[in-house]
Design an enzyme around this catalytic site. Structure first.
Site, short mmCIF file in Angstrom:
data_model
loop_
_atom_site.label_atom_id
_atom_site.label_comp_id
_atom_site.label_asym_id
_atom_site.label_seq_id
_atom_site.Cartn_x
_atom_site.Cartn_y
_atom_site.Cartn_z
N SER A 96 -7.56 8.07 1.42
CA SER A 96 -7.06 6.73 1.12
C SER A 96 -5.57 6.84 0.85
O SER A 96 -5.16 7.35 -0.20
CB SER A 96 -7.78 6.14 -0.08
N LYS A 171 -9.07 -0.59 3.03
CA LYS A 171 -9.45 0.21 1.87
C LYS A 171 -8.66 -0.23 0.63
O LYS A 171 -9.22 -0.32 -0.47
CB LYS A 171 -9.20 1.70 2.12
N LYS A 239 -3.85 5.41 -8.00
CA LYS A 239 -3.07 5.66 -6.78
C LYS A 239 -3.29 4.55 -5.78
O LYS A 239 -2.34 4.04 -5.16
CB LYS A 239 -3.48 7.02 -6.21
#
Length: 296
Positions: A96, A171, A239
């Site tokens: 990701s 995502k 993140k």
């Protein structure tokens, strides 16, 4: 059956690699930074010395590493995969990472003659173990069709979203939704417990109504029981929310609830919780309230 290079055998990567082996594929692992997991080696698992050797040996190479800098290093660093790529090979990044960086990586890999897909996943460690991941794919349609048998060995909900970077964009959107749902469940259970209601019974009551969700079912139970061993770590979710907030700034968007969830995660990190499961967001709220639902 395919010869597959697999880079990144952590919490998610290891069970994903095992599922590919169970589907009959042979996997190649680089030992440039340490030994490959012994349980993945044998008839369907081969260790080689470098990333470049992985790229040379495999027809398809899958990456499952933590963040954008790691993907860049694996692909283009000294001794990286790019040195072994050629026409007919396919790189699939299931990490990701930044959608913008993904488009640049796809272009640079394309210059070697190889194909590139971004295919991040959702479903956590449980989904990785059970081969029930949701997989969001960006890139060329023909490359997607080529990779589809591998995706089917790893997940259930597999969607070709669009061109390069579209999988990563999906995502990031997923991680916004998950974070805000975790925060909603945490706030609701904290409110219930502080108002002298049993949070376990409140969760049970809500499961049958419109508020019912997978997060209320799975992470609500974790919050009530205090089980925060990582399926997906807070540090990694932070993140992903950083990617969302950075992208929003570039697009001139305001994502106030995403920013708020990130602040609560930051409270958890300040408490030493970077490696807690993201359901432990409730501990940040409890800290601010000076009240724990597990003491009610």
């Amino acid at each position: 059956m395919a010869d597959i290079g697999f880079i990144g055998t952590g919490i998610m990567g290891k069970p994903m690699a095992k599922n590919l082996q169970n589907a009959g594929h042979r996997l190649f692992f680089s030992e440039h930074r340490g030994k490959a997991p012994a349980e993945l080696l044998g008839e369907r698992g081969v260790a080689v010395a470098s990333l470049q050797e992985v790229a040379q040996a495999a027809e398809i190479i899958i990456l499952m590493v933590p963040d954008t800098p790691q993907v860049s290093e694996v692909l283009f660093g000294e001794g990286g995969l790019a040195g072994g790529l050629a026409a007919g090979k396919l790189v699939i990044d299931m990490s990701s990472i930044s959608p913008g960086a993904t488009r640049d990586f796809a272009r640079r890999v394309g210059e070697t003659g190889a194909g590139y897909l971004d295919a991040p996943v959702s479903g956590g460690e449980v989904g990785a173990r059970n081969a029930s991941l949701s997989i969001m794919v960006g890139g060329d349609a023909q490359a997607f069709e080529r990779a589809l048998p591998l995706f089917r060995a790893l997940g259930k909900n597999i969607t070709h979203v669009g061109g390069s970077g579209a999988g990563q964009t999906a995502k990031v959107a997923n991680q916004i939704i998950v974070a805000l749902n975790i925060q909603a469940v945490a706030e609701a259970l904290l409110f219930a417990a502080r108002n002298d209601a049993d949070p376990a019974r409140v969760r049970e009551a809500l499961m049958g109504g419109f508020a019912g969700s997978k997060i209320l079912e799975v992470h609500g139970e974790r919050m009530i029981e205090g089980r925060f061993e990582p399926g997906f770590r807070i540090g990694l979710h932070q993140k992903d929310l950083n990617l969302a907030l950075a992208g929003a700034r570039e697009l001139g968007l305001n994502l106030p609830n995403t920013a708020n969830a990130q602040q609560v995660f930051s409270t958890c990190v300040a408490l030493g919780g970077s490696d807690w499961d993201h359901s432990a967001l409730i501990k940040g709220l409890e800290h601010m309230a000076n009240y724990s639902i597990r003491d009610s």
